[in-house]
Scaffold this active site. Structure first.
Site, PDB file in Angstrom:
ATOM      1  N   ASP A 131       4.376  32.565 -11.938  1.00  0.00           N
ATOM      2  CA  ASP A 131       5.467  32.228 -12.855  1.00  0.00           C
ATOM      3  C   ASP A 131       5.327  32.937 -14.200  1.00  0.00           C
ATOM      4  O   ASP A 131       6.326  33.217 -14.874  1.00  0.00           O
ATOM      5  CB  ASP A 131       5.520  30.718 -13.077  1.00  0.00           C
ATOM      6  CG  ASP A 131       5.934  29.962 -11.826  1.00  0.00           C
ATOM      7  OD1 ASP A 131       6.755  30.502 -11.064  1.00  0.00           O
ATOM      8  OD2 ASP A 131       5.423  28.852 -11.599  1.00  0.00           O
ATOM      9  N   ASN A 190      -2.939  33.452  -7.313  1.00  0.00           N
ATOM     10  CA  ASN A 190      -2.941  32.148  -6.654  1.00  0.00           C
ATOM     11  C   ASN A 190      -3.560  32.283  -5.264  1.00  0.00           C
ATOM     12  O   ASN A 190      -4.026  33.357  -4.887  1.00  0.00           O
ATOM     13  CB  ASN A 190      -1.519  31.578  -6.575  1.00  0.00           C
ATOM     14  CG  ASN A 190      -0.562  32.519  -5.876  1.00  0.00           C
ATOM     15  OD1 ASN A 190      -0.737  32.855  -4.701  1.00  0.00           O
ATOM     16  ND2 ASN A 190       0.471  32.975  -6.597  1.00  0.00           N
ATOM     17  N   VAL A 238      13.780  35.691  -6.308  1.00  0.00           N
ATOM     18  CA  VAL A 238      14.785  35.198  -5.366  1.00  0.00           C
ATOM     19  C   VAL A 238      16.091  34.875  -6.075  1.00  0.00           C
ATOM     20  O   VAL A 238      17.188  35.121  -5.543  1.00  0.00           O
ATOM     21  CB  VAL A 238      14.249  33.983  -4.572  1.00  0.00           C
ATOM     22  CG1 VAL A 238      14.116  32.745  -5.456  1.00  0.00           C
ATOM     23  CG2 VAL A 238      15.135  33.690  -3.373  1.00  0.00           C
TER      24      VAL A 238
END
Length: 401
Positions: free
Chosen positions: A279, A209, A308
């Site tokens: 993801d 990204n 996280v």
């Protein structure tokens, strides 16, 4: 960190005085109590009325103040200040201050105070490089009698290029914030993830990204400046490694999770997941480069681990902060992640806005926690990082008196 702090801003004669107006505005916005002292030369560049309007207090220009208690206004101000910042500090002021002269209000205050004095030099590049100026600066450093902030380098008002520019208002503000925050995270360990992850398609291609890592790196610097022991776990970025920070480079999301788990195992008081983790990743990664053959190619993707959420699910969970970089329904998505992932805090920003996207120098965010939120308007990522670390410190109950 600056709420209620008493800061005296001294302005000397120089074109950079116009920047001091914005510097004072930033201090006031942060909750500081600001008083302004101006030399006669400063008043040729910016009016006392302007500084009075910004600070909300009368501006001091004369050594003997008949309205002050016993006419000793300079002594009262010297005792009042938690910090004195002289910005801009001209070559003339620096010379007089170094020599111990007290022939105007500002130099008298600097000699009479027991508070730290910060000097933000601003002058022509030739004046800055002059041996006399450098000797004076050397004496200030040697005596440890002043904090030196700057100067910066670049194009000057006269057209010259070189060292001598006063630091920008946000840089000065960050220096003040750092001064008051030093040690607040002393003895604490902060782990921060930053940058993108790269998920291999084959040995030469990957899925990734646009994350630049700038926000995570700025947070690492701000946490370090607050006295924390910092580990920065970073995906591939084109940024220098911050000094005084433990650096762990990784590539994939699996690599980042492994590094994060290992780091938290060692000890972690605050975990900040600023990385933009992919993801999904390709399910199969061939050992050799995929050759171009058919017109279409299908790559099966599998979900990556949620780093996280994994840290927040631990029994020895640190104070855990996530990021929600969204392009729509930003606050709603952030609130959902805050609850679902058991986070202590989440930082939401709209990456569809080109002013604050992945590669920008600035950002604007809303920080959410259970039962509260605080928004930060558009500002540099370095300034924002300091504000976020301050907020995390407060929410984690690490604030010092």
């Amino acid at each position: 960190m600056l709420n209620g702090r008493r800061i005296l801003v001294g302005i000397t004669g120089g074109i950079a005085a116009y920047k001091t107006a914005e510097f004072v505005r930033l201090l006031i916005k942060s909750g500081a109590d600001v008083r302004v002292v101006m030399t006669a030369g400063a008043q040729e560049f910016i009016t006392p009325l302007t500084m009075q309007a910004l600070s909300g207090n009368p501006v001091h220009t004369t050594l003997l103040d008949t309205d002050a208690e016993a006419g000793m206004g300079h002594i009262e101000l010297a005792k009042w200040a938690d910090l004195i910042v002289v910005a801009p500090a001209s070559a003339d002021f620096i010379a007089r201050y170094t020599a111990g002269m007290a022939n105007d209000l500002l130099t008298t205050l600097c000699l009479a105070t027991e508070a730290p004095v910060a000097i933000a030099p601003a002058m022509n590049q030739a004046m800055w490089s002059n041996s006399r100026t450098q000797r004076n600066m050397g004496l200030l450093v040697q005596d440890a009698s002043a904090l030196i902030w700057g100067p910066g380098e670049g194009v000057q008002a006269c057209g010259d290029v070189g060292l001598g520019r006063m630091l920008e208002p946000e840089q000065l503000y960050a220096s003040v914030a750092q001064h008051f925050s030093e040690g607040v995270l002393q003895g604490k360990r902060v782990v921060i993830t930053a940058g993108p992850t790269r998920e291999a398609i084959d040995p030469v291609r990957y899925v990734s990204n646009h994350s630049s890592g700038k926000m995570g790196y700025a947070l690492a610097i701000a946490a370090r400046n607050a006295g924390a022991s910092v580990e920065l776990i970073s995906g591939p970025v084109a940024l220098p490694v911050p000094e005084g920070v433990k650096y762990t480079p990784v590539s994939s999301a699996v690599d980042m999770l492994e590094a994060a788990e290992s780091s938290v195992d060692q000890q972690c008081d605050i975990f900040i997941a600023a990385a933009a983790v992919a993801d999904y990743r390709p399910e199969q990664v061939p050992e050799q480069k995929i050759k171009k053959s058919q017109d279409k190619m299908v790559i099966e993707l599998i979900k990556n681990p949620d780093i996280v959420a994994s840290i927040a699910a631990r029994k020895d969970k640190p104070f855990t902060v996530g990021f929600a970089a969204e392009t729509q329904s930003v606050i709603a998505y952030a609130e959902g992640k805050l609850q679902k992932k058991n986070l202590d805090m989440i930082i939401a920003n709209d990456v569809s806005d080109q002013r604050i996207g992945f590669n920008s120098e600035d950002n604007a965010v809303t920080v959410l926690w259970q039962g509260g939120r605080e928004s930060f308007s558009l500002q540099s990522k370095s300034l924002l990082a300091g504000n976020i670390i301050d907020l995390i410190t407060s929410r984690a109950n690490y604030s010092k008196n």
